[in-house]
Design a protein around this motif. Structure first.
Motif, PDB file in Angstrom:
ATOM      1  N   VAL A   1       0.851  -1.183   0.000  1.00 37.40           N
ATOM      2  CA  VAL A   1       0.000   0.000   0.000  1.00 37.40           C
ATOM      3  C   VAL A   1       0.895   1.244   0.000  1.00 37.40           C
ATOM      4  CG1 VAL A   1      -1.736   1.304   1.303  1.00 37.40           C
ATOM      5  CG2 VAL A   1      -1.842  -1.206   1.221  1.00 37.40           C
ATOM      6  N   GLY A   2       0.640   2.178  -0.908  1.00 35.97           N
ATOM      7  CA  GLY A   2       1.405   3.410  -0.926  1.00 35.97           C
ATOM      8  C   GLY A   2       0.960   4.349   0.178  1.00 35.97           C
ATOM      9  N   VAL A   3       1.826   5.304   0.527  1.00 36.96           N
ATOM     10  CA  VAL A   3       1.525   6.285   1.572  1.00 36.96           C
ATOM     11  C   VAL A   3       1.397   7.663   0.946  1.00 36.96           C
ATOM     12  CG1 VAL A   3       2.297   7.352   3.715  1.00 36.96           C
ATOM     13  CG2 VAL A   3       2.765   4.924   3.298  1.00 36.96           C
ATOM     14  N   VAL A   4       0.299   8.330   1.238  1.00 38.61           N
ATOM     15  CA  VAL A   4       0.089   9.714   0.816  1.00 38.61           C
ATOM     16  C   VAL A   4       0.163  10.573   2.082  1.00 38.61           C
ATOM     17  CG1 VAL A   4      -1.513  11.354  -0.232  1.00 38.61           C
ATOM     18  CG2 VAL A   4      -1.315   9.032  -1.153  1.00 38.61           C
ATOM     19  N   ALA A   5       1.149  11.435   2.140  1.00 39.48           N
ATOM     20  CA  ALA A   5       1.401  12.234   3.335  1.00 39.48           C
ATOM     21  C   ALA A   5       0.634  13.542   3.270  1.00 39.48           C
ATOM     22  CB  ALA A   5       2.894  12.513   3.483  1.00 39.48           C
ATOM     23  N   TRP A   6      -0.331  13.710   4.187  1.00 40.44           N
ATOM     24  CA  TRP A   6      -1.014  14.997   4.264  1.00 40.44           C
ATOM     25  C   TRP A   6      -0.296  15.892   5.272  1.00 40.44           C
ATOM     26  CZ3 TRP A   6      -3.258  16.736   8.827  1.00 40.44           C
ATOM     27  CH2 TRP A   6      -3.750  15.805   9.738  1.00 40.44           C
ATOM     28  N   SER A   7      -0.443  17.183   5.085  1.00 42.04           N
ATOM     29  CA  SER A   7       0.265  18.189   5.887  1.00 42.04           C
ATOM     30  C   SER A   7       1.763  17.923   5.920  1.00 42.04           C
ATOM     31  CB  SER A   7      -0.304  18.247   7.314  1.00 42.04           C
ATOM     32  OG  SER A   7      -0.001  19.482   7.927  1.00 42.04           O
ATOM     33  N   PRO A   8       2.393  17.686   4.760  1.00 44.38           N
ATOM     34  CA  PRO A   8       3.839  17.404   4.756  1.00 44.38           C
ATOM     35  C   PRO A   8       4.683  18.622   5.117  1.00 44.38           C
ATOM     36  CG  PRO A   8       3.065  17.703   2.514  1.00 44.38           C
ATOM     37  CD  PRO A   8       1.833  17.692   3.393  1.00 44.38           C
ATOM     38  N   LEU A   9       4.065  19.805   5.128  1.00 42.08           N
ATOM     39  CA  LEU A   9       4.757  21.021   5.553  1.00 42.08           C
ATOM     40  C   LEU A   9       4.245  21.506   6.913  1.00 42.08           C
ATOM     41  CD1 LEU A   9       5.013  22.921   2.151  1.00 42.08           C
ATOM     42  CD2 LEU A   9       6.762  21.549   3.316  1.00 42.08           C
TER      43      LEU A   9
ATOM     44  N   VAL B   1       6.124   6.728  -1.047  1.00 37.83           N
ATOM     45  CA  VAL B   1       5.411   7.816  -0.393  1.00 37.83           C
ATOM     46  C   VAL B   1       5.360   9.001  -1.348  1.00 37.83           C
ATOM     47  CG1 VAL B   1       7.516   8.706   0.717  1.00 37.83           C
ATOM     48  CG2 VAL B   1       5.287   9.327   1.624  1.00 37.83           C
ATOM     49  N   VAL B   2       4.216   9.683  -1.372  1.00 36.26           N
ATOM     50  CA  VAL B   2       4.070  10.940  -2.099  1.00 36.26           C
ATOM     51  C   VAL B   2       3.505  11.974  -1.130  1.00 36.26           C
ATOM     52  CG1 VAL B   2       3.765   9.833  -4.345  1.00 36.26           C
ATOM     53  CG2 VAL B   2       1.752  10.396  -2.955  1.00 36.26           C
ATOM     54  N   ALA B   3       3.713  13.243  -1.447  1.00 34.96           N
ATOM     55  CA  ALA B   3       3.272  14.328  -0.579  1.00 34.96           C
ATOM     56  C   ALA B   3       2.221  15.168  -1.287  1.00 34.96           C
ATOM     57  CB  ALA B   3       4.462  15.206  -0.195  1.00 34.96           C
ATOM     58  N   ILE B   4       1.296  15.727  -0.503  1.00 37.70           N
ATOM     59  CA  ILE B   4       0.254  16.578  -1.072  1.00 37.70           C
ATOM     60  C   ILE B   4       0.216  17.924  -0.337  1.00 37.70           C
ATOM     61  CG2 ILE B   4      -1.213  14.831  -2.147  1.00 37.70           C
ATOM     62  CD1 ILE B   4      -2.897  14.815   0.458  1.00 37.70           C
ATOM     63  N   PRO B   5       1.277  18.739  -0.487  1.00 39.54           N
ATOM     64  CA  PRO B   5       1.240  20.057   0.142  1.00 39.54           C
ATOM     65  C   PRO B   5       0.166  20.925  -0.507  1.00 39.54           C
ATOM     66  CG  PRO B   5       3.050  19.941  -1.418  1.00 39.54           C
ATOM     67  CD  PRO B   5       2.471  18.544  -1.314  1.00 39.54           C
ATOM     68  N   GLY B   6      -0.365  21.853   0.270  1.00 40.54           N
ATOM     69  CA  GLY B   6      -1.349  22.795  -0.256  1.00 40.54           C
ATOM     70  C   GLY B   6      -0.817  24.213  -0.121  1.00 40.54           C
ATOM     71  N   SER B   7      -0.998  25.004  -1.139  1.00 43.32           N
ATOM     72  CA  SER B   7      -0.592  26.405  -1.098  1.00 43.32           C
ATOM     73  C   SER B   7      -1.509  27.201  -2.007  1.00 43.32           C
ATOM     74  CB  SER B   7       0.856  26.574  -1.553  1.00 43.32           C
ATOM     75  OG  SER B   7       1.197  27.950  -1.643  1.00 43.32           O
ATOM     76  N   ARG B   8      -1.688  28.469  -1.683  1.00 45.42           N
ATOM     77  CA  ARG B   8      -2.486  29.357  -2.520  1.00 45.42           C
ATOM     78  C   ARG B   8      -1.621  30.223  -3.423  1.00 45.42           C
ATOM     79  NH1 ARG B   8      -6.663  31.614   2.121  1.00 45.42           N
ATOM     80  NH2 ARG B   8      -7.916  29.716   2.339  1.00 45.42           N
ATOM     81  N   SER B   9      -0.321  30.154  -3.248  1.00 43.08           N
ATOM     82  CA  SER B   9       0.615  30.995  -3.990  1.00 43.08           C
ATOM     83  C   SER B   9       1.220  30.222  -5.158  1.00 43.08           C
ATOM     84  CB  SER B   9       1.736  31.476  -3.060  1.00 43.08           C
ATOM     85  OG  SER B   9       2.843  31.941  -3.787  1.00 43.08           O
ATOM     86  N   PRO B  10       1.013  30.671  -6.401  1.00 44.59           N
ATOM     87  CA  PRO B  10       1.629  29.974  -7.538  1.00 44.59           C
ATOM     88  C   PRO B  10       3.144  29.848  -7.406  1.00 44.59           C
ATOM     89  CG  PRO B  10      -0.081  31.449  -8.330  1.00 44.59           C
ATOM     90  CD  PRO B  10       0.077  31.723  -6.847  1.00 44.59           C
ATOM     91  N   ALA B  11       3.808  30.876  -6.845  1.00 43.68           N
ATOM     92  CA  ALA B  11       5.260  30.802  -6.681  1.00 43.68           C
ATOM     93  C   ALA B  11       5.639  29.696  -5.701  1.00 43.68           C
ATOM     94  CB  ALA B  11       5.798  32.144  -6.192  1.00 43.68           C
ATOM     95  N   HIS B  12       4.905  29.581  -4.602  1.00 40.46           N
ATOM     96  CA  HIS B  12       5.198  28.529  -3.630  1.00 40.46           C
ATOM     97  C   HIS B  12       4.844  27.153  -4.182  1.00 40.46           C
ATOM     98  CE1 HIS B  12       4.870  31.647  -0.148  1.00 40.46           C
ATOM     99  NE2 HIS B  12       6.069  31.636  -0.701  1.00 40.46           N
TER     100      HIS B  12
END
Length: 326
Positions: A207-215, A280-291
């Motif tokens: 089973v793969g791991v998807v990391a939420w809140s990786p930041l 493992v993959v990460a799913i960071p969230g950001s509202r800034s296109p640069a970030h």
């Protein structure tokens, strides 16, 4: 972007957590800004988009994602979750979390699973969900019963792959025994280690791991200061002013290491996570296109073993003040 094998899926190493696109998470946001952020993520290769029927009011997050991916469906892997946006008139059971102002209310009874899925399909405007998660285990329903009903969605073509989120190792094993699980989603970052038993179970089961809140809900970017009134982090103990100040002080050596490497703190945090396991993959969230672009670049960062050793040493001295995010 580099891809990784997650269950039966090939996902980009860095995906996109869409929760931040709805108001009430990191403060107010309008749909135009949210859509621009999501388009930036897709353009950067973060085409694994993670949402939930519980993000925003009345399916707002799913509907926004659906509008943006319209016409780009072939390139996007859509993941969504269910169980928290309980239909009106249905009972719900309490699921405690680490936020000072609320508890989650869950109903994952098998009889409601198809109803949840059909609502998400309408919101997203797709024929099938690529990765469908149980958001939280219902304390009143054995996880295998919920997953059994989810398996019927796969059989009927409404869902392609199953996932479970915020589960224990034992719950993952029971779920996978009922129906193959492609991914387990859990909080994992430099300041929130994964449960070793859960990681071990995921590896054993494939089973793969998807990391939420990786930041760390933004903390690991090194830029979190004052928080707005409508920012949910105000209610998380680790973001209380006294804890946040202490955590920032203790995180200083890691920020300094990132600077020495020519990386941003966020890039170092994401690269470290990707080095922990090849599935493992990460799913960071950001509202800034640069970030968003900055985060995506972390997928191409290779850390020397000496750097990883230095990070381990720093983490051994980095005691986090306050509990988990949720």
């Amino acid at each position: 972007m580099k891809k990784r094998a997650i269950g039966g899926l090939d996902l980009p190493a860095i995906g996109y957590g869409a929760m931040v696109l709805s108001p009430g998470v990191y403060g107010d946001i309008d749909d135009e800004r949210g859509a621009s952020a999501l388009r930036a993520a897709l353009d950067a290769g973060a085409v694994h988009v993670d949402t939930s029927d519980a993000y925003g009011v009345d399916g707002h997050n799913e509907r926004l994602v659906g509008r943006v991916i319209k016409g780009r469906g072939d390139e996007v892997v859509v993941a969504t979750k269910f169980g928290l946006a309980v239909p009106q008139g249905e009972p719900a059971r309490a699921h405690p979390v680490g936020l000072a102002f609320r508890e989650l209310r869950v109903n994952a009874e098998p009889r409601l699973v198809r109803r949840y899925a059909e609502r998400s399909l309408r919101n997203l405007g797709v024929d099938a969900v690529d990765l469908y998660y149980l958001h939280y285990v219902d304390p009143g329903v054995p996880v295998e019963e919920t997953v059994g009903a989810m398996g019927e969605l796969v059989k009927d073509g409404l869902v392609r792959h199953l996932g479970v989120s915020n589960v224990t190792a034992e719950q993952l094993r029971r779920a996978h025994a009922e129906h193959p699980v492609a991914a387990v989603q859990t909080e994992w970052s430099l300041w929130r280690p994964i449960d070793p038993a859960l990681l071990r179970a995921a590896r054993e089961l494939g089973v793969g791991v998807v990391a939420w809140s990786p930041l760390g809900a933004g903390f690991l970017t090194g830029t979190v200061g004052g928080l707005g009134e409508d920012d949910f982090r105000r209610h998380a103990p680790r973001f209380a002013p006294e804890n946040l100040a202490a955590n920032n002080d203790r995180y200083a050596p890691i920020r300094a290491l990132a600077d020495q490497l020519g990386l941003t703190p966020a890039q170092l945090a994401l690269a470290w996570l990707l080095h922990q396991d090849e599935h493992v993959v990460a799913i960071p969230g950001s509202r800034s296109p640069a970030h968003i672009a900055e985060n995506a670049e972390a997928a191409g960062v290779t850390l020397h073993p000496d750097t990883l050793a230095k990070l381990d040493e720093a983490l051994a001295r980095f005691e986090v003040m306050g509990g988990t995010i949720l």
